[in-house]
Design a protein around this motif. Sequence first.
Motif, short mmCIF file in Angstrom:
data_model
loop_
_atom_site.label_atom_id
_atom_site.label_comp_id
_atom_site.label_asym_id
_atom_site.label_seq_id
_atom_site.Cartn_x
_atom_site.Cartn_y
_atom_site.Cartn_z
N LYS A 1 3.41 26.71 -41.62
CA LYS A 1 3.09 25.30 -41.39
C LYS A 1 3.08 24.52 -42.70
O LYS A 1 3.54 23.38 -42.75
N SER A 2 2.58 25.12 -43.77
CA SER A 2 2.58 24.42 -45.06
C SER A 2 4.00 24.26 -45.59
O SER A 2 4.31 23.26 -46.24
N GLN A 3 4.88 25.22 -45.30
CA GLN A 3 6.27 25.08 -45.68
C GLN A 3 6.92 23.93 -44.92
O GLN A 3 7.72 23.17 -45.49
N LEU A 4 6.56 23.77 -43.65
CA LEU A 4 7.10 22.67 -42.86
C LEU A 4 6.63 21.33 -43.41
O LEU A 4 7.42 20.39 -43.53
N VAL A 5 5.37 21.24 -43.80
CA VAL A 5 4.85 20.01 -44.39
C VAL A 5 5.57 19.69 -45.70
O VAL A 5 5.95 18.54 -45.95
N SER A 6 5.80 20.71 -46.52
CA SER A 6 6.52 20.50 -47.79
C SER A 6 7.95 20.03 -47.56
O SER A 6 8.42 19.11 -48.24
N VAL A 7 8.63 20.64 -46.61
CA VAL A 7 10.01 20.25 -46.32
C VAL A 7 10.06 18.82 -45.80
O VAL A 7 10.94 18.04 -46.18
N CYS A 8 9.10 18.44 -44.95
CA CYS A 8 9.05 17.07 -44.44
C CYS A 8 8.78 16.07 -45.56
O CYS A 8 9.36 14.98 -45.58
N MET A 9 7.94 16.46 -46.50
CA MET A 9 7.66 15.59 -47.64
C MET A 9 8.91 15.40 -48.51
O MET A 9 9.25 14.28 -48.92
N PHE A 10 9.64 16.49 -48.77
CA PHE A 10 10.88 16.40 -49.55
C PHE A 10 11.94 15.59 -48.80
O PHE A 10 12.72 14.87 -49.41
N PHE A 11 11.97 15.74 -47.47
CA PHE A 11 12.90 14.95 -46.65
C PHE A 11 12.60 13.46 -46.83
O PHE A 11 13.50 12.65 -47.04
N LEU B 1 16.35 22.52 -42.60
CA LEU B 1 15.22 23.42 -42.82
C LEU B 1 14.03 23.05 -41.95
O LEU B 1 13.37 23.93 -41.38
N ALA B 2 13.75 21.76 -41.81
CA ALA B 2 12.62 21.32 -40.98
C ALA B 2 12.85 21.69 -39.52
O ALA B 2 11.92 22.14 -38.83
N VAL B 3 14.07 21.56 -39.05
CA VAL B 3 14.37 21.91 -37.65
C VAL B 3 14.22 23.41 -37.43
O VAL B 3 13.62 23.86 -36.44
N ILE B 4 14.72 24.22 -38.34
CA ILE B 4 14.63 25.67 -38.21
C ILE B 4 13.18 26.14 -38.22
O ILE B 4 12.76 26.95 -37.38
N ILE B 5 12.38 25.63 -39.15
CA ILE B 5 10.97 26.02 -39.22
C ILE B 5 10.21 25.53 -37.99
O ILE B 5 9.38 26.26 -37.44
N SER B 6 10.52 24.33 -37.53
CA SER B 6 9.86 23.80 -36.33
C SER B 6 10.16 24.65 -35.10
O SER B 6 9.27 24.94 -34.30
N ILE B 7 11.40 25.04 -34.95
CA ILE B 7 11.78 25.88 -33.80
C ILE B 7 11.04 27.22 -33.86
O ILE B 7 10.55 27.72 -32.85
N ASP B 8 10.93 27.78 -35.06
CA ASP B 8 10.21 29.06 -35.21
C ASP B 8 8.73 28.91 -34.87
O ASP B 8 8.12 29.82 -34.32
N LEU B 9 8.14 27.76 -35.20
CA LEU B 9 6.72 27.55 -34.90
C LEU B 9 6.49 27.23 -33.43
O LEU B 9 5.49 27.67 -32.85
N ILE B 10 7.39 26.47 -32.83
CA ILE B 10 7.20 26.05 -31.43
C ILE B 10 7.46 27.20 -30.47
O ILE B 10 6.66 27.46 -29.58
N GLN B 11 8.57 27.88 -30.64
CA GLN B 11 8.90 29.00 -29.75
C GLN B 11 8.16 30.24 -30.21
O GLN B 11 8.12 30.56 -31.38
N LYS B 12 7.58 30.93 -29.29
CA LYS B 12 6.81 32.14 -29.61
C LYS B 12 7.66 33.39 -29.32
O LYS B 12 7.29 34.26 -28.55
N ASP B 13 8.80 33.50 -29.98
CA ASP B 13 9.70 34.62 -29.76
C ASP B 13 9.87 35.45 -31.04
O ASP B 13 10.97 35.77 -31.44
N LEU C 1 4.69 40.88 -37.03
CA LEU C 1 5.36 39.87 -36.23
C LEU C 1 6.09 38.96 -37.20
O LEU C 1 5.48 38.31 -38.04
N VAL C 2 7.41 38.93 -37.08
CA VAL C 2 8.26 38.21 -38.02
C VAL C 2 9.02 37.13 -37.24
O VAL C 2 9.54 37.39 -36.16
N GLY C 3 9.08 35.93 -37.81
CA GLY C 3 9.82 34.84 -37.19
C GLY C 3 11.29 35.20 -37.04
O GLY C 3 11.89 35.80 -37.92
N LYS C 4 11.86 34.82 -35.90
CA LYS C 4 13.23 35.20 -35.59
C LYS C 4 14.25 34.51 -36.50
O LYS C 4 15.21 35.11 -36.93
N ARG C 5 14.06 33.24 -36.79
CA ARG C 5 15.03 32.48 -37.55
C ARG C 5 14.74 32.46 -39.05
O ARG C 5 15.64 32.52 -39.86
#
Length: 143
Positions: free
Chosen positions: A9-19, A52-64, A111-115
């Motif tokens: 989640k902190s990586q997602l916040v950082s990527v959104c800030m850089f975006f 990067l934001a889309v990939i991290i978001s998909i990993d956080l939203i989907q529980k796969d 448990l490792v994120g798929k993407r």
Amino acid sequence: MKLYERSLKSQLVSVCMFFFLSLVQLIINIGDHRPVGFIVIFSFCLGLFLILAVIISIDLIQKDAEKIVANVEFIEEFRIHIRKPNGKLMKVRVKATEYEHFHLNQSVELLVGKRTSALLTINSLEDDIEDVSQADMITTEDV
């Protein structure tokens, strides 16, 4: 054990800030009629951070997340080295309170994120077995 989802989640916040910063720089460069090189660079950065934001978001939203069973190879101060089934060594930092739960040649479930291949959770398989056996002992004593 520890949930590492907060790190993702902190990586997602950082990527959104850089975006956002890249977007501001792109708007400033277009408004000031700067050379095309600046516009190309910030457009590239904008696209990269968006992906990067889309990939991290998909990993956080989907529980796969993928489950991987691995072994603890080496333990140093607040860091454990885990050998994955593919033979690679993974270093994981843990809290001081959780550091006591790990020992050499212990089986752990990751448990490792798929993407993103980011670590989400670490579970000790031996603790789960002990919990089940304690639950069995309680039920047999009650009978």
